[in-house]
Write an enzyme that holds these catalytic residues in place. Sequence first.
Site, PDB file in Angstrom:
ATOM      1  N   ASN A 190       0.958  -1.062  -0.128  1.00 26.90           N
ATOM      2  CA  ASN A 190      -0.042   0.049  -0.150  1.00 26.90           C
ATOM      3  C   ASN A 190       0.903   1.130   0.043  1.00 26.90           C
ATOM      4  OD1 ASN A 190      -2.759   0.805   0.326  1.00 26.90           O
ATOM      5  ND2 ASN A 190      -2.234   1.708   2.133  1.00 26.90           N
TER       6      ASN A 190
ATOM      7  N   HIS B  71      -5.078  10.050  -1.967  1.00 23.10           N
ATOM      8  CA  HIS B  71      -5.372  11.347  -1.248  1.00 23.10           C
ATOM      9  C   HIS B  71      -5.266  12.481  -2.297  1.00 23.10           C
ATOM     10  CE1 HIS B  71      -5.669   9.203   2.535  1.00 23.10           C
ATOM     11  NE2 HIS B  71      -4.352   8.708   2.491  1.00 23.10           N
TER      12      HIS B  71
ATOM     13  N   ASP C 108      -9.725  10.011  -0.285  1.00 24.81           N
ATOM     14  CA  ASP C 108     -10.562  11.368   0.158  1.00 24.81           C
ATOM     15  C   ASP C 108     -10.134  12.507  -0.755  1.00 24.81           C
ATOM     16  OD1 ASP C 108      -7.928  11.788   1.054  1.00 24.81           O
ATOM     17  OD2 ASP C 108      -8.462  11.698   3.191  1.00 24.81           O
TER      18      ASP C 108
ATOM     19  N   GLU D  35      -7.693   4.272   0.430  1.00 21.78           N
ATOM     20  CA  GLU D  35      -7.682   5.451   1.484  1.00 21.78           C
ATOM     21  C   GLU D  35      -8.340   6.599   0.822  1.00 21.78           C
ATOM     22  OE1 GLU D  35      -4.407   6.159   3.871  1.00 21.78           O
ATOM     23  OE2 GLU D  35      -3.457   4.179   3.687  1.00 21.78           O
TER      24      GLU D  35
END
Length: 448
Positions: A204, A240, A271, A269
């Site tokens: 990751n 991100h 956003d 993740e």
Amino acid sequence: MRMTLLRLSRAVAAGLVAAAALTAAAHSAEAAEAADTLGSAAAAQGRYFGTAVAAGHLGEADYAATLDREFNSATPENEMKWDATEPSRGTFTFSAADRVVDHARAQGMDVRGHTLVWHSQLPSWVGALGAADLRAAMNDHIDQVMGRYKGQIHSWDVVNEAFQDGGSGARRSSPFQDKLGDGYIEEAFRTARAADPAAKLCYNDYNTDGVNAKSTAVYAMVKDFKARGVPIDCVGFQGHFNSNSPVPADLRANLQRFADLGVDVQITELDIEGSGTAQADAYARVVDACLAVDRCTGITVWGVTDKYSWRSGGTPLLFDGNYDAKPAYDAVLAALGGDGGGGEPGEGTATCTATYTRTADWNSGYNGQITVTAGSEPISSWAATVTFAAPQQVQATWNATPSWSGNVMTARPSWNGTLAAGASTSFGFTVSKNGSDAAPVVGGCTAS
């Protein structure tokens, strides 16, 4: 008698076919009805849609209700990191992680494990170890944490953020890299496979979403691992994004090149800072990219609500601080092929319709127009899906911003999103027929 039996056989067969058709139709209707949340819509696409979960917020009724309603996968936000699970050497504490895992599994969610080996959120004792002790501690940590949840975790982020930013493609300095060398990543994956053979094992990282020096270095590592039989099943792309680091245009191509190595890819993740249509469009592009890659198995957003986001000032999530669904939520749901307005059933009355007209036609192509009309309430944005018959190709669009999943175009307003109740706007496209004169099919209209 033979004729009677033949007729009876045909009647029975016809009845069975009709029953099967009714059953299939019922199942299809149930699936369509169920696909009104992020998780159910993703499941209908053969994927998951998850979120990062903080154990400390599970006691908040709105937090838990939104989590349980919308998502079918959960990632402990901090509860499985090294400082949370092994604050002193050999002393393990799992109460917070257990709370997240138990809650998620009670709701029928998959769980992603995050993360086993990472340079950050390390207790100070780890960095103080010599090489031999550090190797033993790393392997023991993997064994103990994975052993605790063996059989309960869908995917593990085994190693996190091991590469430097920038153009070097080099490994990041960390206690593991500095004392154990490049081989620590391989060793961690081999230890993880032995600890839980059924779990998917992922690498990751962030700023690897597009094709660049960092993602290419990760690509080279994964390619080497696959060639040598090092156990790696998936690669996570954190996602991100903000105005200075937008969704890359080559996200889909980058996901695909990793998938072509024989690993699954996951958005882990996600956003996206911003608001309104711009944020909604960016989220939709990420979903479209994932859906376009067969081995993109799911998407996780990094939090349930803006108010608890680690980037709360940028309002980067799908639900605001009051747990109201934002335009980004509607865009994601529409991109997943779902149908709903976010929030509790009955909330949100914004609707729209989309109708198609062919406005010009010639031997090799045609122009088409979609008219979007608001329902009985004003709307601030809309999204319409249009499916084109292969091998037709769209050459140009106007008055809308398109994104693609195969031959399905999702069109969103480029400037004309706000409509009064009953008002209309339109967008258009030019299509090369390539031998097919079939009309495109309008899949529906979603408003917010």
